[in-house]
Design an enzyme around this catalytic site. Structure first.
Site, PDB file in Angstrom:
ATOM      1  N   SER A  12       0.801  -1.228   0.000  1.00  0.00           N
ATOM      2  CA  SER A  12       0.000   0.000   0.000  1.00  0.00           C
ATOM      3  C   SER A  12       0.834   1.279   0.000  1.00  0.00           C
ATOM      4  CB  SER A  12      -0.963   0.017   1.182  1.00  0.00           C
ATOM      5  OG  SER A  12      -0.262   0.107   2.399  1.00  0.00           O
ATOM      6  N   HIS A  45       1.023   4.394   6.812  1.00  0.00           N
ATOM      7  CA  HIS A  45       0.477   5.235   5.747  1.00  0.00           C
ATOM      8  C   HIS A  45       0.869   6.691   5.960  1.00  0.00           C
ATOM      9  CE1 HIS A  45      -2.915   2.299   4.323  1.00  0.00           C
ATOM     10  NE2 HIS A  45      -1.706   1.946   3.923  1.00  0.00           N
ATOM     11  N   ASP A  74      -7.967   6.285   4.346  1.00  0.00           N
ATOM     12  CA  ASP A  74      -8.070   5.155   5.285  1.00  0.00           C
ATOM     13  C   ASP A  74      -9.310   5.172   6.174  1.00  0.00           C
ATOM     14  OD1 ASP A  74      -5.642   4.357   4.306  1.00  0.00           O
ATOM     15  OD2 ASP A  74      -4.490   4.965   6.062  1.00  0.00           O
TER      16      ASP A  74
END
Length: 172
Positions: free
Chosen positions: A49, A90, A115
């Site tokens: 990701s 992230h 998210d």
């Protein structure tokens, strides 16, 4: 090998040496946690990701010690989601407010959406307390061993067996 099993003093010495190695590793982990002010100062990237910034298997070093600079837009952070065991790596894409009351919205560089769907039920943003740490440095692909051990549980057994065999066969 048989002679080391027959000598209880040598067997006890080997067992104590193995215990010393384990306790030293634990103390180093806890010391690193205190220095970085992060409960988990080292994490492994488990998914794609965050590509191209980080690849699966990269080892990340986290920190929370930079008191003057709080996390902001563009920082790559690792956070925990309530009721989930695996932390997520992230980038912060939006920040609302300042200080301990600040809220954050994150997104993986390789993901199409933010998210919000990954957060706990009823949670629209991350609080500062959800963030484990900011990424300070990384070593590419070193953590791939961790991924292999978690994806193939039989490898853990083989690895522990080999370590035990090395302890038994060690001669002093």
């Amino acid at each position: 090998m048989l002679s080391s099993l027959q000598n209880p003093r040598q067997a006890a010495s080997q067992l104590l040496s193995f215990g010393l190695i384990l306790s030293t590793a634990f103390m180093m982990w806890k010391g690193l946690s205190v220095i970085t002010d992060s409960p988990s100062p080292i994490v492994v990237v488990l998914s794609g990701s965050m590509e191209p910034a980080f690849q699966r298997g990269d080892l990340l070093f986290l920190h929370n010690r930079d008191i003057l600079k709080e996390p902001g837009v563009g920082d790559i952070v690792v956070y925990n989601v309530q009721d989930k065991d695996i932390p997520i790596v992230h980038r912060i894409v939006q920040k609302f407010g300042k200080g301990p009351k600040a809220k954050f919205l994150t997104k993986g560089d390789n993901n199409g959406a933010d998210d919000a769907a990954l957060y706990a039920r009823g949670q629209d943003y991350l609080a500062r307390t959800d963030i484990i740490g900011r990424v300070g440095a990384y070593i590419p692909l070193v953590g791939y061993v961790t991924i292999m051990l978690s994806e193939h549980p039989w490898m853990k057994t083989v690895m522990l067996g080999l370590m035990g065999l090395m302890v038994v066969m060690q001669r002093e």
